[in-house]
Design an enzyme around this catalytic site. Structure first.
Site, short mmCIF file in Angstrom:
data_model
loop_
_atom_site.label_atom_id
_atom_site.label_comp_id
_atom_site.label_asym_id
_atom_site.label_seq_id
_atom_site.Cartn_x
_atom_site.Cartn_y
_atom_site.Cartn_z
N HIS A 141 0.85 -1.26 0.39
CA HIS A 141 -0.14 -0.30 -0.11
C HIS A 141 0.97 1.00 0.46
CE1 HIS A 141 -3.60 2.25 1.17
NE2 HIS A 141 -2.12 3.18 1.69
N GLU A 142 1.99 1.08 0.76
CA GLU A 142 2.12 2.25 0.82
C GLU A 142 3.62 2.69 -0.28
OE1 GLU A 142 1.99 4.52 3.29
OE2 GLU A 142 0.59 3.54 4.00
#
Length: 342
Positions: A141-142
């Protein structure tokens, strides 16, 4: 050059055009610069269009053309200031974490410490295997945020895992447009969506329920992050779209979303969400306070529509994955859908 156009030479104003309802896209500045016996009659012909943004100019000195050019949204996105602007005094969770990182001599060391603390915390709450899978989902996600930042030419400081808060992708550079805010915010959940699709395929191939559970949980995690509440990614998308319409619309929609977040956190007993809402509320206040001094290029109508459709399509895709696994009849796979039902 904003609602009224002001030109400065050596920090001294040399020309000003007052804003009024009849002001056209085409404007002309005429002013005189004098040093000793030398007199320079200067003219700046400017054509400024806001939606879509384009700026064309010609500079003449004593009737001779000495410079001309144009700038568009892409130029604004990639620009770096010649003189670094003074940092805005805004209180935010990301800013607080970033300040803490600067106080430490080794960023690599703190990454390892935070990652280890996250692994220990999630292992204590769940299991070691689940903690490893959760951290993998957070990193993907990051990484979506990091890739978006690099696409816009921003230097990143990497990914930091924060126990019980998830992860943070940090950069010291400021965004220049609302579109950058939308893309950077939405690419995290977008990468999470792609990961869930990959896990879905792996589940079809292997039949292992572990991959099914991970795909459903990852989809729910990213869907939660798309809630239109600051400081979540969905809140940043809502802020960029609504404040591009006008400041009042942005304030009303973001405040309404914050009130909805308070109700949600109270109903589900999510004290951590309540803590995040405090940070988000401060961000809304600061956005409203500095609305007349914002340097961010707003989204045009096309950008607002594209951002809205992208957001809705991503939410629908994540819900579809959660719904698909809930149909299996497995109690664990039905849990994300049950949470959405509440």
């Amino acid at each position: 050059m904003a609602g009224w156009q002001e030109l400065y030479w050596d920090n001294q104003i040399v020309s000003q055009l007052t804003a009024d309802a009849d002001r056209q896209e085409q404007t002309k500045h005429a002013f005189v610069l004098q040093k000793g016996d030398e007199v320079l009659n200067c003219e700046l012909d400017a054509n400024l269009t806001w939606q879509p943004f384009s700026f064309h100019y010609q500079v003449k000195v004593n009737q001779q053309l000495i410079s001309q050019g144009e700038r568009n949204t892409k130029d604004i996105e990639q620009q770096s200031p010649v003189v670094a602007p003074k940092p805005e005094k805004r209180f935010s969770l990301i800013g607080l974490v970033s300040l803490g990182m600067k106080m430490l001599k080794s960023a690599k060391l703190i990454k390892v410490v935070l990652a280890s603390a996250s692994l220990a915390a999630y292992s204590w709450l769940f299991s070691f295997q689940f903690a490893m899978a959760l951290i993998a989902c957070l990193v993907v996600h990051e990484y979506g945020h990091v890739k978006a930042m690099k696409y816009f030419g921003m230097k990143t400081k990497g990914i930091y895992l924060v126990p019980f808060l998830g992860g943070l992708a940090l950069t010291d550079e400021k965004i220049n447009t609302r579109w950058q805010d939308v893309v950077i915010s939405i690419m995290g959940p977008m990468f999470g969506f792609v990961l869930s699709l990959i896990l879905l395929v792996v589940y079809w191939v292997t039949g292992e329920m572990f991959f099914a559970g991970l795909a459903a949980f990852n989809a729910f995690l990213n869907l939660f992050n798309l809630l239109p509440i600051l400081p979540l990614d969905g809140g940043h998308i809502l802020k960029s779209i609504s404040f591009s319409m006008n400041s009042l619309t942005g304030m009303i929609l973001c405040t309404a979303a914050a009130i909805g977040g308070v109700f949600l956190s109270y109903t589900l007993g999510l004290s951590l969400l309540g803590f995040l809402l405090i940070m988000g509320t401060l961000e809304i206040i600061m956005e409203w306070r500095y609305r007349h001094h914002s340097h961010l290029l707003p989204l045009d109508r096309y950008g607002q529509i594209v951002a809205g459709l992208w957001y809705v399509a991503l939410v629908a895709g994540l819900v579809a994955i959660i719904w698909y696994f809930a149909q299996s009849g497995d109690a664990l796979l039905q849990l994300p859908l049950q949470l959405l039902g509440t």
